[in-house]
Design a protein around this motif. Structure first.
Motif, short mmCIF file in Angstrom:
data_model
loop_
_atom_site.label_atom_id
_atom_site.label_comp_id
_atom_site.label_asym_id
_atom_site.label_seq_id
_atom_site.Cartn_x
_atom_site.Cartn_y
_atom_site.Cartn_z
N GLN A 61 9.31 -6.15 13.61
CA GLN A 61 9.77 -4.91 14.23
C GLN A 61 11.06 -4.42 13.57
O GLN A 61 11.22 -3.23 13.29
N LEU A 62 11.98 -5.35 13.33
CA LEU A 62 13.25 -5.01 12.68
C LEU A 62 13.01 -4.49 11.26
O LEU A 62 13.61 -3.49 10.84
N ALA A 63 12.13 -5.14 10.53
CA ALA A 63 11.83 -4.72 9.16
C ALA A 63 11.23 -3.31 9.14
O ALA A 63 11.61 -2.47 8.31
N GLN A 64 10.33 -3.05 10.06
CA GLN A 64 9.70 -1.72 10.11
C GLN A 64 10.72 -0.65 10.48
O GLN A 64 10.73 0.44 9.90
N ALA A 65 11.59 -0.94 11.44
CA ALA A 65 12.62 0.02 11.83
C ALA A 65 13.59 0.27 10.68
O ALA A 65 14.02 1.40 10.44
N THR A 66 13.93 -0.78 9.94
CA THR A 66 14.84 -0.65 8.80
C THR A 66 14.21 0.22 7.73
O THR A 66 14.87 1.09 7.15
N GLN A 67 12.93 0.00 7.46
CA GLN A 67 12.24 0.82 6.47
C GLN A 67 12.20 2.29 6.90
O GLN A 67 12.34 3.19 6.06
N GLN A 68 12.02 2.54 8.17
CA GLN A 68 12.03 3.92 8.67
C GLN A 68 13.41 4.54 8.50
O GLN A 68 13.52 5.72 8.12
#
Length: 142
Positions: free
Chosen positions: A31-38
């Motif tokens: 979840q953190l990785a996806q939010a960071t990519q966004q």
């Protein structure tokens, strides 16, 4: 300063979902990785739009999905431009910039950039490109 992708983010597609019973760590990291990519995509989008509007420079998000790669916006400069000189001039404006092995200028971005940081990146690159190359967004768009 350019944000570097940690190993887990670079290998997100291959990230193991095996976990100890009751652990939420792998799920939370994804979840953190996806939010960071966004967040990185949003910063890159604002920088690329700003550069296109102000000096007519086309650019793109330069993040690679490899470990320890620096996140950046890659500038598409005219063929007569000296990319090393441009990158150095931008870097002297306290905006991290560098040339890659293909002579492309990268300008650092990070997921924690505020809108003020984005504006500063656009302003600094605009100033350098305008002064050194004489480019204006209005000329390109008309």
């Amino acid at each position: 300063m350019a944000w570097q992708l940690p190993a887990m983010m670079a290998n997100l597609k291959n990230y193991s979902t095996e976990k100890p019973v009751g652990s939420m760590v792998p799920w939370a990291q994804i979840q953190l990785a996806q939010a960071t990519q966004q967040a990185l995509a949003a910063v890159a989008n604002d920088v690329t739009k700003g550069l296109l509007e102000t000096v007519g420079i086309v650019s793109k998000w330069g993040a690679e999905d490899t470990e320890n790669s620096k996140c950046s916006v890659v500038l598409e400069l005219p063929s007569e431009a000296d990319p090393e000189f441009i990158a150095n001039a931008i870097d002297l404006e306290n905006i991290e910039a560098w040339c890659d092995e293909n002579k492309k200028v990268h300008v650092a971005i990070g997921p924690w950039y505020s809108t003020k940081d984005v504006d500063q990146v656009v302003l600094s690159v605009t100033k350098i490109v305008h002064v050194l190359l004489g480019m204006h967004g209005a000329e390109i768009q008309s």
